[in-house]
Design a protein around this motif. Structure first.
Motif, short mmCIF file in Angstrom:
data_model
loop_
_atom_site.label_atom_id
_atom_site.label_comp_id
_atom_site.label_asym_id
_atom_site.label_seq_id
_atom_site.Cartn_x
_atom_site.Cartn_y
_atom_site.Cartn_z
N LEU A 175 0.84 -1.20 0.00
CA LEU A 175 0.00 0.00 0.00
C LEU A 175 0.88 1.25 0.00
O LEU A 175 0.58 2.24 -0.68
CB LEU A 175 -0.92 0.00 1.22
N SER A 176 1.99 1.22 0.74
CA SER A 176 2.86 2.38 0.86
C SER A 176 3.53 2.73 -0.46
O SER A 176 3.72 3.92 -0.77
CB SER A 176 3.96 2.12 1.90
N HIS A 177 3.88 1.72 -1.25
CA HIS A 177 4.64 1.96 -2.48
C HIS A 177 3.94 2.93 -3.44
O HIS A 177 4.51 3.97 -3.78
CB HIS A 177 4.97 0.63 -3.17
N PRO A 178 2.71 2.64 -3.89
CA PRO A 178 2.10 3.60 -4.83
C PRO A 178 1.78 4.95 -4.20
O PRO A 178 1.78 5.97 -4.89
CB PRO A 178 0.82 2.89 -5.29
N ILE A 179 1.55 4.95 -2.88
CA ILE A 179 1.26 6.23 -2.22
C ILE A 179 2.52 7.09 -2.18
O ILE A 179 2.48 8.29 -2.45
CB ILE A 179 0.68 5.98 -0.81
N GLU A 180 3.67 6.48 -1.84
CA GLU A 180 4.92 7.23 -1.81
C GLU A 180 5.30 7.73 -3.19
O GLU A 180 5.90 8.79 -3.33
CB GLU A 180 6.05 6.34 -1.25
N CYS A 181 4.94 6.96 -4.23
CA CYS A 181 5.31 7.33 -5.60
C CYS A 181 4.26 8.20 -6.28
O CYS A 181 4.49 8.70 -7.38
CB CYS A 181 5.50 6.06 -6.44
N HIS A 182 3.10 8.39 -5.64
CA HIS A 182 2.01 9.14 -6.27
C HIS A 182 2.38 10.62 -6.36
O HIS A 182 2.69 11.25 -5.35
CB HIS A 182 0.72 8.96 -5.47
N PRO A 183 2.35 11.19 -7.57
CA PRO A 183 2.80 12.59 -7.72
C PRO A 183 1.97 13.60 -6.92
O PRO A 183 2.50 14.59 -6.43
CB PRO A 183 2.66 12.86 -9.22
N ASP A 184 0.69 13.35 -6.75
CA ASP A 184 -0.16 14.30 -6.03
C ASP A 184 0.03 14.24 -4.52
O ASP A 184 -0.44 15.11 -3.80
CB ASP A 184 -1.65 14.03 -6.33
N LEU A 185 0.70 13.19 -4.03
CA LEU A 185 0.86 13.04 -2.59
C LEU A 185 2.28 13.22 -2.13
O LEU A 185 2.59 13.11 -0.96
CB LEU A 185 0.37 11.65 -2.15
N SER A 186 3.19 13.51 -3.06
CA SER A 186 4.61 13.55 -2.70
C SER A 186 5.08 14.92 -2.23
O SER A 186 6.21 15.07 -1.81
CB SER A 186 5.46 13.11 -3.91
N ASP A 187 4.23 15.93 -2.31
CA ASP A 187 4.65 17.28 -1.95
C ASP A 187 4.47 17.53 -0.46
O ASP A 187 3.35 17.69 0.02
CB ASP A 187 3.84 18.31 -2.75
N PRO A 188 5.54 17.57 0.33
CA PRO A 188 5.41 17.76 1.76
C PRO A 188 4.87 19.14 2.14
O PRO A 188 4.40 19.34 3.24
CB PRO A 188 6.84 17.57 2.29
N GLU A 189 4.94 20.13 1.20
CA GLU A 189 4.44 21.47 1.51
C GLU A 189 2.91 21.49 1.65
O GLU A 189 2.35 22.44 2.17
CB GLU A 189 4.87 22.45 0.41
N ASP A 190 2.27 20.42 1.19
CA ASP A 190 0.81 20.36 1.26
C ASP A 190 0.31 20.11 2.68
O ASP A 190 -0.83 20.35 2.99
CB ASP A 190 0.29 19.26 0.32
N THR A 191 1.22 19.64 3.54
CA THR A 191 0.82 19.37 4.92
C THR A 191 0.86 20.65 5.74
O THR A 191 1.81 21.40 5.65
CB THR A 191 1.77 18.37 5.57
N THR A 192 -0.17 20.86 6.52
CA THR A 192 -0.20 22.04 7.37
C THR A 192 0.78 21.85 8.53
O THR A 192 1.19 20.73 8.84
CB THR A 192 -1.60 22.27 7.94
#
Length: 198
Positions: A175-192
């Motif tokens: 489950l972690s693999h595609p999430i870590e590689c997903h372009p929309d989820l890889s931007d740490p600036e999106d986290t508050t």
């Protein structure tokens, strides 16, 4: 009129059948269709479990913490026990494979590495719980979920609990693999800042 909100455990779900197996009270994997989704998730639900749903066919909308997300085939839906969710406008051909792991059992799985990975993508997915995946990733996760289900049924295994936990570890790694590689989820600036601190 106020929305009806329910707080449920895995055993409260009518489509979880074999609760004579104690482990099924903590870990459940089941295929669900339109009637099951409507009967169990058409009003707001807090489920005391980590819930992973693979959408195999159909379309619909899920409202999570009062925000709506459309979903289609090959979407992954991931909810924690702090997500209030309900399904709306589902097509009659909807079919999903669902994995439920109770919050209690998740805390018993004491692998530091797995917990670290869950935290890394869990924070990102809290505000984005619906992700479109490649069909190959859905196929891998489908296979892993079936393995989890098989391990839960293997009650006579000498290392039964370890077998179930290890099948879940394998699932969470895949489950972690595609999430870590997903372009929309890889931007740490999106986290508050608040989410980062948590």
């Amino acid at each position: 009129m106020k929305e009806k909100i329910q707080i449920k455990t895995i055993t409260d779900l009518s489509f979880i059948s074999d609760i004579s197996n104690e482990m099924r009270r903590k870990v459940g994997c089941i295929a669900v269709d339109y009637p099951a989704i409507v009967s169990q998730f058409s009003s707001g639900v807090y489920l005391d479990a980590v819930t992973v749903i693979l959408v195999l066919s159909g379309t619909g909308t899920v409202t999570v913490n009062y925000r709506s997300y459309p979903f289609t085939k090959n979407c992954l839906l991931l909810f924690s026990s702090s997500h209030l969710f309900r399904f709306e406008q589902c097509s009659s051909d909807i079919s999903c494979l669902c994995l439920f792991v109770s919050r209690e059992f998740m805390t018993e799985m004491d692998s530091t590495a797995m917990i670290s990975q869950r935290i890394r993508y869990g924070v990102r997915l809290y505000s984005r719980p619906v992700v479109q995946l490649e069909p190959s990733h859905i196929a891998t996760l489908f296979h892993r979920m079936c393995m989890v289900d098989h391990s839960v049924d293997h009650t006579t295994h000498y290392y039964y609990r370890d077998l179930v936990q290890n099948s879940l570890f394998g699932f969470f790694l895949d489950l972690s693999h595609p999430i870590e590689c997903h372009p929309d989820l890889s931007d740490p600036e999106d986290t508050t800042r608040k989410e980062s601190l948590v």
